[in-house]
Design an enzyme around this catalytic site. Structure first.
Site, PDB file in Angstrom:
ATOM      1  N   GLU A 166      -6.495   8.788   7.660  1.00 15.26           N
ATOM      2  CA  GLU A 166      -6.969   8.307   6.362  1.00 15.26           C
ATOM      3  C   GLU A 166      -8.364   8.847   6.034  1.00 15.26           C
ATOM      4  O   GLU A 166      -8.673   9.153   4.886  1.00 15.26           O
ATOM      5  CB  GLU A 166      -6.971   6.782   6.320  1.00 15.26           C
ATOM      6  CG  GLU A 166      -5.577   6.192   6.193  1.00 15.26           C
ATOM      7  CD  GLU A 166      -5.616   4.723   5.809  1.00 15.26           C
ATOM      8  OE1 GLU A 166      -6.170   4.397   4.743  1.00 15.26           O
ATOM      9  OE2 GLU A 166      -5.079   3.917   6.588  1.00 15.26           O
ATOM     10  N   ASN A 226      -7.355   5.835  -1.830  1.00 14.42           N
ATOM     11  CA  ASN A 226      -6.218   4.959  -1.540  1.00 14.42           C
ATOM     12  C   ASN A 226      -6.377   3.771  -2.480  1.00 14.42           C
ATOM     13  O   ASN A 226      -7.280   2.951  -2.312  1.00 14.42           O
ATOM     14  CB  ASN A 226      -6.266   4.528  -0.074  1.00 14.42           C
ATOM     15  CG  ASN A 226      -5.013   3.793   0.360  1.00 14.42           C
ATOM     16  OD1 ASN A 226      -4.293   3.242  -0.455  1.00 14.42           O
ATOM     17  ND2 ASN A 226      -4.771   3.767   1.662  1.00 14.42           N
ATOM     18  N   CYS A 282      -4.764  -3.057   3.083  1.00 14.62           N
ATOM     19  CA  CYS A 282      -4.536  -2.841   4.515  1.00 14.62           C
ATOM     20  C   CYS A 282      -5.750  -3.211   5.369  1.00 14.62           C
ATOM     21  O   CYS A 282      -6.038  -4.379   5.567  1.00 14.62           O
ATOM     22  CB  CYS A 282      -4.085  -1.402   4.749  1.00 14.62           C
ATOM     23  SG  CYS A 282      -3.267  -1.161   6.355  1.00 14.62           S
ATOM     24  N   LYS A 315      -9.549   1.468  -1.822  1.00 15.26           N
ATOM     25  CA  LYS A 315      -9.747   0.986  -0.458  1.00 15.26           C
ATOM     26  C   LYS A 315     -11.104   1.416   0.088  1.00 15.26           C
ATOM     27  O   LYS A 315     -11.466   2.595   0.059  1.00 15.26           O
ATOM     28  CB  LYS A 315      -8.618   1.523   0.424  1.00 15.26           C
ATOM     29  CG  LYS A 315      -8.616   1.015   1.856  1.00 15.26           C
ATOM     30  CD  LYS A 315      -7.364   1.521   2.557  1.00 15.26           C
ATOM     31  CE  LYS A 315      -7.221   1.065   3.985  1.00 15.26           C
ATOM     32  NZ  LYS A 315      -5.975   1.570   4.602  1.00 15.26           N
ATOM     33  N   ASN A 353       0.274  -0.804   5.296  1.00 18.46           N
ATOM     34  CA  ASN A 353       1.190   0.022   6.097  1.00 18.46           C
ATOM     35  C   ASN A 353       0.568   0.063   7.483  1.00 18.46           C
ATOM     36  O   ASN A 353      -0.353   0.848   7.727  1.00 18.46           O
ATOM     37  CB  ASN A 353       1.273   1.456   5.575  1.00 18.46           C
ATOM     38  CG  ASN A 353       2.038   1.640   4.277  1.00 18.46           C
ATOM     39  OD1 ASN A 353       2.481   2.736   3.959  1.00 18.46           O
ATOM     40  ND2 ASN A 353       2.168   0.585   3.492  1.00 18.46           N
ATOM     41  N   GLU A 375       0.843  -1.189   0.000  1.00 17.38           N
ATOM     42  CA  GLU A 375       0.000   0.000   0.000  1.00 17.38           C
ATOM     43  C   GLU A 375       0.884   1.248   0.000  1.00 17.38           C
ATOM     44  O   GLU A 375       1.954   1.276   0.602  1.00 17.38           O
ATOM     45  CB  GLU A 375      -0.864  -0.023   1.270  1.00 17.38           C
ATOM     46  CG  GLU A 375      -1.667   1.230   1.539  1.00 17.38           C
ATOM     47  CD  GLU A 375      -2.304   1.232   2.930  1.00 17.38           C
ATOM     48  OE1 GLU A 375      -3.357   1.868   3.098  1.00 17.38           O
ATOM     49  OE2 GLU A 375      -1.736   0.601   3.859  1.00 17.38           O
TER      50      GLU A 375
END
Length: 310
Positions: A142, A106, A168, A123, A193, A46
């Site tokens: 995020e 993302n 993730c 994501k 991550n 990621e």
């Protein structure tokens, strides 16, 4: 036998000052190792092109746009596409995507051995928070910088198999795997991550965080009879530590390869996509065994609704 020899290409830390070109140079070095090992697919983490920037708070959200890619490939990443095409190797990596109409995601992409982007995933399960919260040991913003993905959980027929992607925090949600499992997925590639410290629960040890990571990935692989390639960015980025835990998991939920360091490192495994068949035709034969008439609550509600008190 339908064998895909996979390189899970873990990246060590990427510092805030490190350029895209410097990072791509590191990624190319891992790709060369993968080529020497005879791999035909390489999977990176990621946000593979930058530091994990959601730890940094920008009051003006637009200031974070420097971390986003407005096109893919671009000048910095074109060498990845060119070298993979030269090697006849598929690849997947994550990055921060800025769309033409101003949306922020993302994102991960899947590129075939001819250098063509055949799949894109954004994501869906965004962790963290929107505003600066001083009680946290570190920020995880995020939800400030990204929108939830709008593409669902698609799969793609490529490289002789059925491939899906996740990113993730998605790996912690069983719905992620089942959505792709219901489309016959045979290999899920995902990058992560993950901070080594829970920013609201500092006593949570690194070994517990690694346990939860592996538990999620292994369960998803087993319960959907699919290979899962889970690739970390690890080590200390500008003083903020990310855990490793890059693993290749087979359709029985067993870890068949795992990294040993927190730096740039590849692990390699020859994955036979036909190994997914037995589970899909027996224990997890969805057509025979699923009872969807009892699953309505899963899509009808988000938060918990408690039963009435006596």
């Amino acid at each position: 036998m339908r064998e895909i020899k996979v390189a899970a290409a873990q990246l060590g830390p990427i510092q805030k000052a490190e350029s895209r070109e410097e990072v791509v140079s590191r990624m190319l070095a891992l790709m060369e190792e993968a080529k020497t090992a005879g791999c035909n697919l390489i999977v990176y983490p990621e946000l593979a092109l930058t530091t994990f920037f959601p730890r940094w708070y920008h009051e003006n959200r637009a200031e974070a746009d420097e971390w986003f890619e407005a096109e893919m490939p671009n000048a910095a990443t074109q060498p990845l596409f060119d070298k993979a095409k030269e090697y006849g190797m598929g690849l997947s990596f994550g990055y921060a995507e800025l769309t033409e109409d101003g949306h922020h995601f993302n994102t991960s992409i899947l590129v075939d051995p001819q250098g063509k982007i055949v799949g894109k995933y954004r994501k869906i399960h965004l962790p963290g928070h929107v505003e600066y919260e001083p009680e946290r040991t570190h920020q995880h913003l995020e939800k400030r910088y990204f929108e939830p993905g709008d593409l669902g959980f698609p799969v793609w027929r490529t490289m002789g198999g059925i491939f899906g992607m996740a990113i993730c925090n998605d790996r912690r949600w069983p719905e992620t795997y089942r959505e792709m499992g219901l489309q016959g997925v045979e290999m899920i590639v995902l990058g992560f991550n993950t901070p080594s410290v829970n920013n609201l629960r500092g006593a949570e040890a690194l070994n517990q965080r690694l346990f939860h990571h592996k538990l999620s990935v292994q369960a998803g692989a087993y319960q959907n009879s699919t290979w899962v390639i889970a690739v970390a960015k690890a080590g200390s980025e500008d003083g903020n530590h990310l855990m490793a835990g890059t693993v290749i998991v087979n359709p029985d939920g067993e870890i068949v390869a795992e990294t040993k360091t927190e730096g740039d490192e590849i692990i390699v495994h020859a994955c036979d996509l036909d190994d997914t068949v037995f589970g899909k035709e027996t224990v997890f034969d969805f057509k025979r065994h699923r009872r969807i008439e009892h699953y309505g609550r899963i899509t009808a509600q988000t938060g918990v609704i408690l039963p009435p008190e006596d």
